[in-house]
Design a protein around this motif. Structure first.
Motif, PDB file in Angstrom:
ATOM      1  N   ARG A 170       0.814  -1.210   0.000  1.00  0.00           N
ATOM      2  CA  ARG A 170       0.000   0.000   0.000  1.00  0.00           C
ATOM      3  C   ARG A 170       0.849   1.262   0.000  1.00  0.00           C
ATOM      4  NH1 ARG A 170      -4.969   1.545  -1.394  1.00  0.00           N
ATOM      5  NH2 ARG A 170      -3.684   3.035  -2.517  1.00  0.00           N
ATOM      6  N   GLU A 171       1.891   1.296   0.826  1.00  0.00           N
ATOM      7  CA  GLU A 171       2.695   2.517   0.900  1.00  0.00           C
ATOM      8  C   GLU A 171       3.564   2.690  -0.346  1.00  0.00           C
ATOM      9  OE1 GLU A 171       5.315   2.617   4.279  1.00  0.00           O
ATOM     10  OE2 GLU A 171       5.732   0.468   4.178  1.00  0.00           O
ATOM     11  N   LEU A 172       3.977   1.587  -0.953  1.00  0.00           N
ATOM     12  CA  LEU A 172       4.708   1.689  -2.212  1.00  0.00           C
ATOM     13  C   LEU A 172       3.784   2.206  -3.322  1.00  0.00           C
ATOM     14  CD1 LEU A 172       6.835  -1.604  -2.214  1.00  0.00           C
ATOM     15  CD2 LEU A 172       7.599   0.721  -1.660  1.00  0.00           C
ATOM     16  N   PHE A 173       2.534   1.745  -3.313  1.00  0.00           N
ATOM     17  CA  PHE A 173       1.567   2.181  -4.321  1.00  0.00           C
ATOM     18  C   PHE A 173       1.283   3.677  -4.177  1.00  0.00           C
ATOM     19  CE2 PHE A 173      -2.636   2.799  -6.202  1.00  0.00           C
ATOM     20  CZ  PHE A 173      -2.510   2.105  -7.390  1.00  0.00           C
ATOM     21  N   ASP A 174       1.112   4.136  -2.947  1.00  0.00           N
ATOM     22  CA  ASP A 174       0.881   5.560  -2.712  1.00  0.00           C
ATOM     23  C   ASP A 174       2.057   6.397  -3.208  1.00  0.00           C
ATOM     24  OD1 ASP A 174      -1.537   4.941  -1.576  1.00  0.00           O
ATOM     25  OD2 ASP A 174      -0.901   5.278   0.490  1.00  0.00           O
ATOM     26  N   ALA A 175       3.275   5.918  -2.932  1.00  0.00           N
ATOM     27  CA  ALA A 175       4.464   6.651  -3.357  1.00  0.00           C
ATOM     28  C   ALA A 175       4.549   6.730  -4.876  1.00  0.00           C
ATOM     29  CB  ALA A 175       5.711   5.989  -2.788  1.00  0.00           C
ATOM     30  N   MET A 176       4.156   5.647  -5.533  1.00  0.00           N
ATOM     31  CA  MET A 176       4.183   5.633  -6.995  1.00  0.00           C
ATOM     32  C   MET A 176       3.097   6.524  -7.585  1.00  0.00           C
ATOM     33  SD  MET A 176       3.593   2.425  -9.639  1.00  0.00           S
ATOM     34  CE  MET A 176       1.977   2.049  -8.951  1.00  0.00           C
ATOM     35  N   ALA A 177       1.857   6.389  -7.100  1.00  0.00           N
ATOM     36  CA  ALA A 177       0.726   7.092  -7.699  1.00  0.00           C
ATOM     37  C   ALA A 177       0.717   8.583  -7.381  1.00  0.00           C
ATOM     38  CB  ALA A 177      -0.582   6.449  -7.242  1.00  0.00           C
ATOM     39  N   ILE A 178       1.201   8.953  -6.192  1.00  0.00           N
ATOM     40  CA  ILE A 178       1.186  10.362  -5.771  1.00  0.00           C
ATOM     41  C   ILE A 178       2.468  11.075  -6.174  1.00  0.00           C
ATOM     42  CG2 ILE A 178       1.125  11.901  -3.766  1.00  0.00           C
ATOM     43  CD1 ILE A 178      -0.548   9.702  -2.349  1.00  0.00           C
ATOM     44  N   TYR A 179       3.597  10.436  -5.892  1.00  0.00           N
ATOM     45  CA  TYR A 179       4.895  11.095  -6.030  1.00  0.00           C
ATOM     46  C   TYR A 179       5.702  10.575  -7.216  1.00  0.00           C
ATOM     47  CZ  TYR A 179       8.805  13.730  -3.964  1.00  0.00           C
ATOM     48  OH  TYR A 179       9.812  14.638  -3.698  1.00  0.00           O
ATOM     49  N   SER A 180       5.096   9.632  -7.960  1.00  0.00           N
ATOM     50  CA  SER A 180       5.750   9.033  -9.128  1.00  0.00           C
ATOM     51  C   SER A 180       7.078   8.373  -8.776  1.00  0.00           C
ATOM     52  CB  SER A 180       5.965  10.091 -10.228  1.00  0.00           C
ATOM     53  OG  SER A 180       6.133   9.475 -11.488  1.00  0.00           O
ATOM     54  N   ALA A 181       7.153   7.777  -7.592  1.00  0.00           N
ATOM     55  CA  ALA A 181       8.398   7.170  -7.117  1.00  0.00           C
ATOM     56  C   ALA A 181       8.775   5.963  -7.967  1.00  0.00           C
ATOM     57  CB  ALA A 181       8.247   6.765  -5.652  1.00  0.00           C
ATOM     58  N   ASN A 182       9.933   6.034  -8.607  1.00  0.00           N
ATOM     59  CA  ASN A 182      10.342   5.005  -9.559  1.00  0.00           C
ATOM     60  C   ASN A 182      10.786   3.713  -8.890  1.00  0.00           C
ATOM     61  OD1 ASN A 182      10.150   6.383 -12.271  1.00  0.00           O
ATOM     62  ND2 ASN A 182      11.384   7.876 -11.165  1.00  0.00           N
ATOM     63  N   GLY A 183      11.552   3.819  -7.799  1.00  0.00           N
ATOM     64  CA  GLY A 183      11.960   2.610  -7.081  1.00  0.00           C
ATOM     65  C   GLY A 183      10.752   1.849  -6.568  1.00  0.00           C
ATOM     66  N   ALA A 184       9.763   2.580  -6.055  1.00  0.00           N
ATOM     67  CA  ALA A 184       8.535   1.953  -5.560  1.00  0.00           C
ATOM     68  C   ALA A 184       7.801   1.232  -6.681  1.00  0.00           C
ATOM     69  CB  ALA A 184       7.633   3.003  -4.926  1.00  0.00           C
ATOM     70  N   ALA A 185       7.787   1.809  -7.876  1.00  0.00           N
ATOM     71  CA  ALA A 185       7.108   1.187  -9.016  1.00  0.00           C
ATOM     72  C   ALA A 185       7.754  -0.144  -9.385  1.00  0.00           C
ATOM     73  CB  ALA A 185       7.125   2.133 -10.216  1.00  0.00           C
ATOM     74  N   ILE A 186       9.093  -0.168  -9.405  1.00  0.00           N
ATOM     75  CA  ILE A 186       9.784  -1.420  -9.744  1.00  0.00           C
ATOM     76  C   ILE A 186       9.579  -2.448  -8.634  1.00  0.00           C
ATOM     77  CG2 ILE A 186      12.001  -2.477 -10.332  1.00  0.00           C
ATOM     78  CD1 ILE A 186      12.930   0.331 -11.250  1.00  0.00           C
ATOM     79  N   GLY A 187       9.567  -1.986  -7.386  1.00  0.00           N
ATOM     80  CA  GLY A 187       9.304  -2.893  -6.272  1.00  0.00           C
ATOM     81  C   GLY A 187       7.944  -3.555  -6.407  1.00  0.00           C
ATOM     82  N   LEU A 188       6.925  -2.802  -6.778  1.00  0.00           N
ATOM     83  CA  LEU A 188       5.594  -3.364  -6.974  1.00  0.00           C
ATOM     84  C   LEU A 188       5.578  -4.345  -8.149  1.00  0.00           C
ATOM     85  CD1 LEU A 188       3.552  -0.114  -6.410  1.00  0.00           C
ATOM     86  CD2 LEU A 188       3.313  -2.211  -5.053  1.00  0.00           C
ATOM     87  N   ALA A 189       6.330  -4.033  -9.195  1.00  0.00           N
ATOM     88  CA  ALA A 189       6.418  -4.941 -10.337  1.00  0.00           C
ATOM     89  C   ALA A 189       7.000  -6.284  -9.899  1.00  0.00           C
ATOM     90  CB  ALA A 189       7.273  -4.323 -11.439  1.00  0.00           C
ATOM     91  N   GLU A 190       8.018  -6.232  -9.034  1.00  0.00           N
ATOM     92  CA  GLU A 190       8.613  -7.472  -8.536  1.00  0.00           C
ATOM     93  C   GLU A 190       7.642  -8.223  -7.623  1.00  0.00           C
ATOM     94  OE1 GLU A 190      13.345  -6.103  -8.667  1.00  0.00           O
ATOM     95  OE2 GLU A 190      12.357  -6.412  -6.729  1.00  0.00           O
TER      96      GLU A 190
END
Length: 454
Positions: free
Chosen positions: A126-146
């Protein structure tokens, strides 16, 4: 005199040519101006599209089918696959993740949009998703992909498969973030170009964005968050202002905007996919490589998006063009082969609703189309036919003077169904029809022959 005559003739000929050139220029100029005037908005971007979300009606389009770089707008597909995994029970929001070395290294690059992750840290989906969707966090996006697919390589395959499934045609996904592959520290997904980047057309970006809002409306709860603190109350706390500056309380706050995703790289320029809702009408907009006089990567996308939103809400409303059970006088029935009745009447299963420019409602005419697989070689429908059976669809044809941009897809077409059942005729009825047809033909031939004698 001969020399003077020759000079005079040449002068007259030259004058005629100059006059013709001036006349031609004056003739062409209005057409050039008219061509520019055909664009009601003059959007300053490489491509742009405005869509009414419920029907997929395109209200404005510019270069909508050219495949262009999309930068972090690619994260809309990442969001879609994450939400799908949660919906299907393959991922839980409270599921934890420890960053791989790759994700850790990417997340430490503050030159990119990121929330720094600890290599030995534990993070919930959930917190990785928020970071990606709100702040466009790239590391979080790859983490979710994994988390979803085991690796970004597998995830990219799923991105392209989902694009095809959703009906996209002009696309190429090469990573989960929207970064250029060359920015991924040499660990870009296997099978992708080391210098590759995500590319999608404006039309396909609108299809994807409409799909995520329709299939997973909960995305708007996150996408509409103006500000949030990542890991609030810890030493790793980071304030996240949403890159979508059209949200409440931000620089370009605009009524109704509640999503969706920005994107900016050198090749993609200033890009933005937005969605907004006012008075019950939701629209989706896309601007790609928006520009201004200052060359900014941030503000042009919001200025151009505002033009699209203002145009939509100042000029269009969703209207019922034709009611449920509508029958068109000119296209009321279709012939039934070997049926007890020779024809079956057609009607619409549901009302036909569409976003229409004010004053243009009467400029749409119905058009009935029978499904080819329902017809035999003679163009008839074979009996039996069930009441309510889907036989075709109704679309509309625009007869006004403005540009009609069509739809994202044919999903807005209304089904045509049989108004009543038609049973198959028995052998006796079919035999009698054959006899009647034979004698009817014989009589007609006889009458024709007799007329021929006179």
């Amino acid at each position: 005199m001969e020399v003077e005559d020759l000079i005079s003739k040449k002068f007259n000929r030259l004058t005629s040519l100059i006059f013709a050139a001036v006349l031609l220029a004056g003739t062409l100029l209005p057409f050039q101006q008219a061509s520019a005037q055909n664009d009601p908005l003059a959007i300053n971007a490489s491509a742009a599209i405005l869509v009414e979300a419920s029907t997929g009606k395109i209200l404005y389009g510019k270069n909508i089918d050219e495949q262009l770089p999309i930068a972090s707008m690619a994260k809309v597909m990442t969001e879609y696959l994450v939400l799908e995994a949660v919906n299907e029970g393959r991922l839980n929001w409270d599921q934890t993740y420890t960053p791989s070395n790759y994700v850790y290294r990417i997340s430490q690059n503050r030159g990119l949009s990121n929330v720094p992750l600890r290599e030995d840290g534990t993070y919930q989906a959930r917190e990785l998703f928020d970071a990606m969707a709100i702040y466009s966090a790239n590391g979080a996006a790859i983490g979710l992909a994994e988390m979803v697919s085991g690796s970004e390589t597998n995830f990219v395959k799923e991105m392209n498969e989902k694009a095809k499934e959703l009906g996209l045609t002009q696309y190429k996904f090469v990573n989960a973030t929207g970064l250029d592959n060359k920015d991924l520290l040499g660990v870009h997904p296997e099978g992708t170009d080391p210098d590759g980047e995500n590319t999608v057309s404006a039309r396909d970006m609108a299809i994807l964005s409409s799909a995520i809002v329709t299939d997973f409306p909960e995305i708007l709860e996150t996408a509409s968050t103006s500000r949030k603190v990542f890991r609030e109350g810890t030493d790793d706390a980071i304030k996240m202002d949403n890159w979508n500056w059209m949200l409440p309380g931000l620089l370009f706050e605009t009524e109704g905007v509640d999503g969706l995703k920005t994107g900016s790289t050198k090749s993609a320029g200033s890009s933005f996919t937005s969605t907004a809702e006012r008075n019950g009408m939701r629209v989706v907009t896309v601007v790609m490589n928006a520009k201004d006089d200052k060359g900014s990567l941030h503000t042009p996308r919001f200025n151009e998006t505002k033009k699209l939103l203002d145009y939509a809400y100042n000029n269009f409303t969703v209207e019922e063009l034709f009611p449920q059970n509508y029958q068109d006088e000119a296209q009321t029935s279709v012939t039934v082969d070997k049926g007890k009745q020779k024809t079956v009447e057609l009607e619409t299963k549901t009302a036909y609703t569409m976003a229409v420019k004010r004053g243009e409602k009467e400029n749409y005419q119905p058009k009935f189309q029978i499904n080819e697989d329902k017809l035999n070689d003679n163009g008839d429908i074979a009996a039996p036919v069930e009441k309510g059976e889907a036989l075709g669809y109704m679309t509309v044809e625009y007869t006004g003077g403005d540009t009609d941009y069509g739809f994202l897809s044919n999903s807005s077409d209304t089904q045509l169904v049989a108004k009543e059942s038609v049973e198959k005729a028995n052998w006796f009825v079919l035999s009698m029809r054959g006899v009647t047809g034979f004698f009817g033909g014989l009589w007609n031939n006889t009458v024709g022959a007799i007329k021929g004698l006179f």
